[in-house]
Design a protein around this motif. Sequence first.
Motif, PDB file in Angstrom:
ATOM      1  N   HIS A 119       0.976  -1.232  -0.214  1.00  0.00           N
ATOM      2  CA  HIS A 119       0.031   0.038  -0.329  1.00  0.00           C
ATOM      3  C   HIS A 119       0.604   0.993  -0.114  1.00  0.00           C
ATOM      4  O   HIS A 119       0.756   2.302  -0.860  1.00  0.00           O
ATOM      5  CB  HIS A 119      -0.846  -0.059   1.267  1.00  0.00           C
ATOM      6  N   CYS A 122       2.722   1.895  -3.233  1.00  0.00           N
ATOM      7  CA  CYS A 122       1.816   2.250  -4.051  1.00  0.00           C
ATOM      8  C   CYS A 122       1.756   3.644  -4.087  1.00  0.00           C
ATOM      9  O   CYS A 122       2.271   4.659  -5.768  1.00  0.00           O
ATOM     10  CB  CYS A 122       0.398   1.574  -4.269  1.00  0.00           C
ATOM     11  N   GLU A 123       1.454   4.836  -2.865  1.00  0.00           N
ATOM     12  CA  GLU A 123       1.842   5.854  -2.932  1.00  0.00           C
ATOM     13  C   GLU A 123       2.984   6.278  -3.123  1.00  0.00           C
ATOM     14  O   GLU A 123       3.936   7.720  -3.920  1.00  0.00           O
ATOM     15  CB  GLU A 123       1.442   6.660  -1.155  1.00  0.00           C
ATOM     16  N   HIS A 126       3.480   6.672  -7.360  1.00  0.00           N
ATOM     17  CA  HIS A 126       2.931   7.671  -7.576  1.00  0.00           C
ATOM     18  C   HIS A 126       3.356   9.255  -7.578  1.00  0.00           C
ATOM     19  O   HIS A 126       3.502   9.461  -8.841  1.00  0.00           O
ATOM     20  CB  HIS A 126       1.145   7.915  -6.304  1.00  0.00           C
ATOM     21  N   HIS A 127       3.455   9.700  -5.786  1.00  0.00           N
ATOM     22  CA  HIS A 127       4.338  10.644  -6.398  1.00  0.00           C
ATOM     23  C   HIS A 127       5.838  10.338  -6.760  1.00  0.00           C
ATOM     24  O   HIS A 127       6.162  11.890  -7.585  1.00  0.00           O
ATOM     25  CB  HIS A 127       5.648  10.765  -4.196  1.00  0.00           C
ATOM     26  N   TYR A 137      -2.121   4.274 -12.079  1.00  0.00           N
ATOM     27  CA  TYR A 137      -2.959   3.424 -10.647  1.00  0.00           C
ATOM     28  C   TYR A 137      -3.057   2.434 -10.769  1.00  0.00           C
ATOM     29  O   TYR A 137      -2.172   1.411 -11.423  1.00  0.00           O
ATOM     30  CB  TYR A 137      -4.748   4.192 -12.164  1.00  0.00           C
ATOM     31  N   TYR A 149      -7.898   2.802  -9.249  1.00  0.00           N
ATOM     32  CA  TYR A 149      -7.619   3.662  -8.313  1.00  0.00           C
ATOM     33  C   TYR A 149      -6.508   4.601  -8.838  1.00  0.00           C
ATOM     34  O   TYR A 149      -4.975   4.283  -8.657  1.00  0.00           O
ATOM     35  CB  TYR A 149      -7.778   3.069  -7.130  1.00  0.00           C
ATOM     36  N   PHE A 151      -3.977   8.216  -6.660  1.00  0.00           N
ATOM     37  CA  PHE A 151      -4.330   8.910  -5.903  1.00  0.00           C
ATOM     38  C   PHE A 151      -4.187  10.927  -6.184  1.00  0.00           C
ATOM     39  O   PHE A 151      -3.040  11.112  -7.291  1.00  0.00           O
ATOM     40  CB  PHE A 151      -2.832   8.879  -5.668  1.00  0.00           C
ATOM     41  N   ASP A 152      -5.055  10.464  -5.045  1.00  0.00           N
ATOM     42  CA  ASP A 152      -4.862  12.848  -5.561  1.00  0.00           C
ATOM     43  C   ASP A 152      -5.420  12.893  -3.984  1.00  0.00           C
ATOM     44  O   ASP A 152      -6.520  12.386  -3.192  1.00  0.00           O
ATOM     45  CB  ASP A 152      -5.696  12.663  -6.681  1.00  0.00           C
ATOM     46  N   LYS A 155      -5.986  10.118  -0.859  1.00  0.00           N
ATOM     47  CA  LYS A 155      -6.526   9.827  -0.989  1.00  0.00           C
ATOM     48  C   LYS A 155      -6.493   9.875  -2.599  1.00  0.00           C
ATOM     49  O   LYS A 155      -6.062   9.130  -3.291  1.00  0.00           O
ATOM     50  CB  LYS A 155      -8.246  10.189  -0.743  1.00  0.00           C
ATOM     51  N   TRP A 156      -6.647   7.498  -2.310  1.00  0.00           N
ATOM     52  CA  TRP A 156      -7.108   7.106  -3.210  1.00  0.00           C
ATOM     53  C   TRP A 156      -8.359   6.828  -4.135  1.00  0.00           C
ATOM     54  O   TRP A 156      -9.771   6.658  -3.137  1.00  0.00           O
ATOM     55  CB  TRP A 156      -7.295   5.238  -3.452  1.00  0.00           C
ATOM     56  N   HIS A 157      -8.365   7.195  -5.166  1.00  0.00           N
ATOM     57  CA  HIS A 157     -10.095   7.445  -6.201  1.00  0.00           C
ATOM     58  C   HIS A 157     -10.307   6.426  -7.317  1.00  0.00           C
ATOM     59  O   HIS A 157      -9.135   5.705  -8.329  1.00  0.00           O
ATOM     60  CB  HIS A 157     -10.199   8.895  -6.211  1.00  0.00           C
TER      61      HIS A 157
END
Length: 454
Positions: A119, A122-123, A126-127, A137, A149, A151-152, A155-157
Motif C-alpha cells: 500500500h 503504491c503511494e 504515485h509520487h 493507477y 484507483y 491517488f489525489d 486519497k485513492w479514488h
Amino acid sequence: MSALTPVAIIPRKSNYRTDNLIQMSSQLNNQLLIENSQEVQLVIGKKPIEVNIQIKEMESNEILFPENLYSEFYLPVKQIKFHARYSNDIHTLHLGPVIALLTDIKTSGKEVPHFRSIHSFCEELHHGISENGGFFYVFTYRNFTAQGYFFDNGKWHSFVPPLPDVIYNRIHSRRLEYADDFAIFRKKLIELNIPYFNDRYLSKWEVHDRLINENHLQPHIPETKIFSKENLVDFIKRHETVFIKPIHGSQGRNIFKLIKEKDLYSIKSSITSKPEEFSNPFRLEDIYQHIQPLLNNRIYILQQGISLTAYESRGMDFRVLCHKTVNNNWHVTSVVARISAEDEFVSNIARGGEILAPLIALGSLMSKKDAKETLTRMKDLSIETAAALSFQSPGIIGELGIDIGIDQEGNPWLIEVNSKPSKNFDDGLLKIRPSAKAIIQFCTMLAFDTSLCN
C-alpha cells in the motif's frame, strides 16, 4: 530510446463537447519536431484521438487540453506531467507513460481500497511517477478496464481507467496467477500489445534449474534436489545441515532445518504450530515419517545447508535488489543485511527479522577493506544472476530480489531469488527510493520503446 520531452497538460474550459483543439507554444512545437501538420494523432495510454494543434503564446513546456479530451482519455481533470515524443512518419504525438500496477485489492464497506503489503509502496510510486512524468493507477485483473484507483489529495479514488502503456505485476497470490480467468486476462494484454512485467512468481526449483547450468554461477549455488525419501536420506548422510523448502514458499514460511548431531538429527521449523516431538532428536530412519505428513502433498526442495557467518550469534543474509535499466542491463539499487530474530533460523522481516546496513554487518566480521570487497562480490554475483535468469525466462523481468549468504571464508552463496521482492524495507533515506525510481525508468522505457525489452 530517442529523447523524450517533458511537458505538462493543463485543463481548459471548452464551450462544446467535441473540442479537439490542443494549444502549445511554437517553441514546444519546434522542440517536438512537429512539421507543418496542424492535425495529428494524439496517443495517451493505448488510445488514439485525432486532434488539431494551435500555436499560442504560452509557457514553453505546457499543452492546453480541453476538459472533454481528459474525459475521452479517461484521465482526471487536473494538471499532469508527461513525457512527449512525436513520430513524424505517422503524425503521432505520444504522451505518457500511463503505468498501471496489478494487484489484489481489499476494500472496506465504504470502498476505500487497501493494497496490503504494498500500500505505501503504491503511494511512493504515485509520487515518483507524478514528479518524473506520467500517470499511475492500481487495478485488479478481474476489473481490468472497468475500475482502477488513482491517488489525489491524500486519497485513492475509484475511476474508469485508461488502457495503460505498461503493467507492473504485484499480485500477492500464486493461486490467482494460475486461475483460468487470469490466463484470459493475459491473452487480452497480448492482443492489446501492452507490455507486462514481472510476469509471474518464479518457483525455487525453476530458478535453480535455470541457473545451475551457468558455469560461472555453479560454485555459488548450494546443492539442491526435489524432496523425496531417497533424496532426503542421501542429503542428510552427506551434509551437516539440510533445508527443506516449499518450491512456492515466501516470507520464510513452512521451512524445515535438519541439523546433524553425532548419530542423531534435530529438526527446526518455521511452520506455525510445531509438533511437540520436534524438541527431541531423531534417528536417520525416523526423519522422513515425521516430516512428510507436514508437507501437505506440496512440492518441496532439499537444499544443502551452508555454514554462513552470523551477526551476534543470529542468522544473517543479504537482500540485494536488482533492476533492469533503460539500456536493458541490470544494476543493484539497494543492499540490506537481514538479521534473524533471536528464536528464528530464517532472517525474513515478516518473521521478526531486522535490517542493517551491509557494511556495518560485514564490518562486525572483517576489516573495512574486506567488507567493501565482499559487498562488491555480492553485487557482482547478483547482477550475473539477474542477467542469466532474465535471459532464460519467458516474459519480461524488470526487478529481482536476490538473497545471498556469506560463508566462513567470505565467499558469497546464492540462497534464493524472488521475482516479487518485498517493498517493506530499503535504505529508507530518500522519499522516492532508488528501487522505485528504477521501476519508473523501466516502465517509461517499456511505454515508449517496447523493442528494447525483447
